[in-house]
Design a protein around this motif. Structure first.
Motif, PDB file in Angstrom:
ATOM      1  N   ILE A  78      48.414  14.313  86.495  1.00 17.75           N
ATOM      2  CA  ILE A  78      48.522  15.539  85.696  1.00 17.75           C
ATOM      3  C   ILE A  78      48.242  16.766  86.565  1.00 17.75           C
ATOM      4  CG2 ILE A  78      47.412  16.868  83.858  1.00 17.75           C
ATOM      5  CD1 ILE A  78      49.299  14.888  82.765  1.00 17.75           C
ATOM      6  N   GLU A  79      47.205  16.710  87.398  1.00 18.86           N
ATOM      7  CA  GLU A  79      46.876  17.845  88.274  1.00 18.86           C
ATOM      8  C   GLU A  79      48.054  18.184  89.183  1.00 18.86           C
ATOM      9  OE1 GLU A  79      43.337  16.965  90.432  1.00 18.86           O
ATOM     10  OE2 GLU A  79      42.082  16.852  88.635  1.00 18.86           O
ATOM     11  N   MET A  80      48.697  17.158  89.743  1.00 16.16           N
ATOM     12  CA  MET A  80      49.838  17.402  90.620  1.00 16.16           C
ATOM     13  C   MET A  80      50.995  18.004  89.837  1.00 16.16           C
ATOM     14  SD  MET A  80      51.841  14.701  93.080  1.00 16.16           S
ATOM     15  CE  MET A  80      53.270  15.219  94.045  1.00 16.16           C
ATOM     16  N   ALA A  81      51.240  17.490  88.627  1.00 18.48           N
ATOM     17  CA  ALA A  81      52.337  18.011  87.811  1.00 18.48           C
ATOM     18  C   ALA A  81      52.106  19.478  87.466  1.00 18.48           C
ATOM     19  CB  ALA A  81      52.473  17.180  86.536  1.00 18.48           C
ATOM     20  N   LEU A  82      50.868  19.835  87.106  1.00 22.06           N
ATOM     21  CA  LEU A  82      50.572  21.224  86.753  1.00 22.06           C
ATOM     22  C   LEU A  82      50.761  22.150  87.952  1.00 22.06           C
ATOM     23  CD1 LEU A  82      47.407  20.783  84.480  1.00 22.06           C
ATOM     24  CD2 LEU A  82      49.796  21.068  83.786  1.00 22.06           C
ATOM     25  N   SER A  83      50.406  21.669  89.143  1.00 18.98           N
ATOM     26  CA  SER A  83      50.594  22.508  90.324  1.00 18.98           C
ATOM     27  C   SER A  83      52.075  22.697  90.642  1.00 18.98           C
ATOM     28  CB  SER A  83      49.871  21.889  91.522  1.00 18.98           C
ATOM     29  OG  SER A  83      50.457  20.660  91.905  1.00 18.98           O
ATOM     30  N   LEU A  84      52.894  21.659  90.416  1.00 19.36           N
ATOM     31  CA  LEU A  84      54.326  21.765  90.691  1.00 19.36           C
ATOM     32  C   LEU A  84      55.053  22.632  89.676  1.00 19.36           C
ATOM     33  CD1 LEU A  84      55.231  18.088  91.723  1.00 19.36           C
ATOM     34  CD2 LEU A  84      54.958  20.093  93.206  1.00 19.36           C
ATOM     35  N   LEU A  85      54.472  22.831  88.492  1.00 20.12           N
ATOM     36  CA  LEU A  85      55.118  23.658  87.475  1.00 20.12           C
ATOM     37  C   LEU A  85      55.236  25.119  87.912  1.00 20.12           C
ATOM     38  CD1 LEU A  85      53.562  22.196  84.198  1.00 20.12           C
ATOM     39  CD2 LEU A  85      55.974  22.142  84.862  1.00 20.12           C
ATOM     40  N   SER A  86      54.450  25.504  88.918  1.00 15.69           N
ATOM     41  CA  SER A  86      54.555  26.879  89.404  1.00 15.69           C
ATOM     42  C   SER A  86      55.808  27.097  90.243  1.00 15.69           C
ATOM     43  CB  SER A  86      53.315  27.231  90.241  1.00 15.69           C
ATOM     44  OG  SER A  86      53.220  26.383  91.374  1.00 15.69           O
ATOM     45  N   ASP A  87      56.479  25.999  90.624  1.00 14.52           N
ATOM     46  CA  ASP A  87      57.719  26.099  91.400  1.00 14.52           C
ATOM     47  C   ASP A  87      58.909  26.090  90.438  1.00 14.52           C
ATOM     48  OD1 ASP A  87      59.875  25.888  93.087  1.00 14.52           O
ATOM     49  OD2 ASP A  87      59.066  24.239  94.277  1.00 14.52           O
ATOM     50  N   ASP A  88      59.505  27.249  90.222  1.00 18.53           N
ATOM     51  CA  ASP A  88      60.591  27.375  89.255  1.00 18.53           C
ATOM     52  C   ASP A  88      61.861  26.652  89.684  1.00 18.53           C
ATOM     53  OD1 ASP A  88      58.984  28.897  87.615  1.00 18.53           O
ATOM     54  OD2 ASP A  88      59.628  30.800  88.505  1.00 18.53           O
ATOM     55  N   ILE A 125      59.849  16.993  88.366  1.00 19.48           N
ATOM     56  CA  ILE A 125      58.382  16.941  88.421  1.00 19.48           C
ATOM     57  C   ILE A 125      57.867  15.619  87.876  1.00 19.48           C
ATOM     58  CG2 ILE A 125      56.272  17.982  87.512  1.00 19.48           C
ATOM     59  CD1 ILE A 125      57.705  20.687  87.622  1.00 19.48           C
ATOM     60  N   ALA A 126      58.464  15.166  86.781  1.00 20.99           N
ATOM     61  CA  ALA A 126      58.052  13.884  86.205  1.00 20.99           C
ATOM     62  C   ALA A 126      58.238  12.757  87.206  1.00 20.99           C
ATOM     63  CB  ALA A 126      58.840  13.607  84.924  1.00 20.99           C
ATOM     64  N   ALA A 127      59.373  12.759  87.899  1.00 23.51           N
ATOM     65  CA  ALA A 127      59.647  11.697  88.873  1.00 23.51           C
ATOM     66  C   ALA A 127      58.680  11.759  90.052  1.00 23.51           C
ATOM     67  CB  ALA A 127      61.088  11.795  89.357  1.00 23.51           C
ATOM     68  N   ARG A 128      58.401  12.959  90.531  1.00 22.83           N
ATOM     69  CA  ARG A 128      57.503  13.107  91.686  1.00 22.83           C
ATOM     70  C   ARG A 128      56.080  12.673  91.361  1.00 22.83           C
ATOM     71  NH1 ARG A 128      58.618  18.477  95.347  1.00 22.83           N
ATOM     72  NH2 ARG A 128      60.888  18.326  95.502  1.00 22.83           N
ATOM     73  N   CYS A 129      55.687  12.819  90.100  1.00 24.14           N
ATOM     74  CA  CYS A 129      54.301  12.537  89.714  1.00 24.14           C
ATOM     75  C   CYS A 129      54.125  11.168  89.082  1.00 24.14           C
ATOM     76  CB  CYS A 129      53.803  13.618  88.757  1.00 24.14           C
ATOM     77  SG  CYS A 129      53.782  15.262  89.505  1.00 24.14           S
ATOM     78  N   GLY A 130      55.161  10.336  89.125  1.00 22.26           N
ATOM     79  CA  GLY A 130      55.010   8.966  88.663  1.00 22.26           C
ATOM     80  C   GLY A 130      55.177   8.752  87.181  1.00 22.26           C
ATOM     81  N   PHE A 131      55.673   9.766  86.459  1.00 15.35           N
ATOM     82  CA  PHE A 131      55.929   9.584  85.035  1.00 15.35           C
ATOM     83  C   PHE A 131      57.315   8.976  84.848  1.00 15.35           C
ATOM     84  CE2 PHE A 131      52.846  13.062  85.250  1.00 15.35           C
ATOM     85  CZ  PHE A 131      51.856  12.558  84.399  1.00 15.35           C
ATOM     86  N   ARG A 152      54.269  26.246  81.886  1.00 10.09           N
ATOM     87  CA  ARG A 152      54.958  26.950  82.983  1.00 10.09           C
ATOM     88  C   ARG A 152      55.172  28.424  82.641  1.00 10.09           C
ATOM     89  NH1 ARG A 152      60.369  24.421  85.484  1.00 10.09           N
ATOM     90  NH2 ARG A 152      58.993  23.886  87.219  1.00 10.09           N
ATOM     91  N   ARG A 153      55.622  28.710  81.404  1.00  8.19           N
ATOM     92  CA  ARG A 153      55.872  30.114  81.010  1.00  8.19           C
ATOM     93  C   ARG A 153      54.571  30.916  80.988  1.00  8.19           C
ATOM     94  NH1 ARG A 153      59.502  27.455  77.536  1.00  8.19           N
ATOM     95  NH2 ARG A 153      58.017  27.527  75.796  1.00  8.19           N
ATOM     96  N   ARG A 154      53.507  30.306  80.478  1.00 10.59           N
ATOM     97  CA  ARG A 154      52.225  31.027  80.416  1.00 10.59           C
ATOM     98  C   ARG A 154      51.675  31.271  81.814  1.00 10.59           C
ATOM     99  NH1 ARG A 154      48.818  28.665  75.191  1.00 10.59           N
ATOM    100  NH2 ARG A 154      50.374  29.223  73.613  1.00 10.59           N
ATOM    101  N   ALA A 155      51.829  30.274  82.683  1.00  6.35           N
ATOM    102  CA  ALA A 155      51.340  30.448  84.062  1.00  6.35           C
ATOM    103  C   ALA A 155      52.121  31.548  84.768  1.00  6.35           C
ATOM    104  CB  ALA A 155      51.454  29.134  84.824  1.00  6.35           C
TER     105      ALA A 155
END
Length: 265
Positions: A211-221, A228-234, A256-259
């Motif tokens: 989850i931490e990795m996914a949240l950090s990747l959400l900043s990359d538009d 992101i799901a694939a990179r983080c194992g989901f 992502r929008r709020r960030a």
């Protein structure tokens, strides 16, 4: 509803069979070795535990809703192992009566979720269910002191190796056995020691890092939610969405929008 028509079963291993009856079950007869054992009727969501160390069989002419967990006696030994060798004790309950055990029922229902929605669950989650059930049976029905079982954590090098391996495997399938082997421990001892050292079960710690990795990747538009799901194992985007909802209270698109808005402000 999952139905099993069981006509004949065999087992020659030394195991404890833990059964969860999802619906009421009539009386039946079990043939074990040369003995015939009359089994009482079981109620809905009741459990039963039986030691089996020789071939057994039974015949049923009706549909049953039951989940069987087979726990090798050696696994019970692992959970009860302390610094001094000890023999495994007898069950604290008779093997015939039904048990009203909400914890076994919870593990059984979690198993049904795995069966019904397999693509949304990883091998790590399945291992987590089995590990939890085995530990509960050992502690609850063999009279061992929980403080004795929880004694000791990982050595510093084992904790580093386990965390490094899980970090490197965030984007791929991983089993508890693989991590335990890297630390030179059995799955039972590794799970217990990891929780002692970190305060988390291996599964919970691993999911938190994904989850931490996914949240950090959400900043990359430039990355889609599927990427992101694939990179983080989901398994897929919906799996990522469910995980985000549980951990941060909102789907990844909203996060992502709020960030992005926060960065602009």
């Amino acid at each position: 509803m999952i139905q099993y028509y069981v006509f004949l079963g065999f087992c020659a291993e030394d195991i404890y069979m833990v059964r969860l009856f999802l619906k009421a079950h009539p009386a039946n007869t079990l043939v074990q070795g040369r003995r015939r054992i009359n089994l009482p009727p079981r109620g809905s969501m009741e459990s039963a535990i039986r030691h089996v160390c020789e071939p057994f069989s039974w015949k049923m002419s009706h549909a049953v809703d039951v989940i069987n967990f087979e726990i090798p006696t050696v696994v019970i030994h692992d959970y009860l192992q302390s610094r001094r060798p000890r023999q495994i004790g007898q069950l604290k309950v008779d093997q015939n009566p039904s048990l009203a055990d909400p914890t076994i029922a919870s593990f059984g229902l979690a198993t049904l979720q795995v069966i019904g929605a397999e693509k949304h669950f990883t091998q790590f989650f399945v291992d987590h269910i089995v590990d939890g059930l085995c530990k509960h049976v050992a502690l609850q029905y063999f009279g061992v002191d929980d403080l004795e079982v929880r004694r000791g954590g990982l050595a510093p090098w084992q904790e580093r190796r386990a965390k490094d391996l899980m970090h490197s495997a965030i984007g791929r399938a991983l089993s508890l056995q693989e991590v335990a082997d890297a630390c030179g421990l059995s799955v039972v001892h590794f799970s217990r020691a990891f929780r002692k050292s970190t305060g988390y079960s291996p599964h919970k710690w691993f999911v938190e890092k994904r989850i931490e990795m996914a949240l950090s990747l959400l900043s990359d538009d430039t990355l889609s939610l599927t990427d992101i799901a694939a990179r983080c194992g989901f398994v897929d985007q919906s799996h990522l969405t469910k995980a985000c909802n549980r951990h941060v209270g909102m789907p990844p698109g909203v996060y992502r929008r709020r960030a992005a808005s926060a960065r602009v402000e």
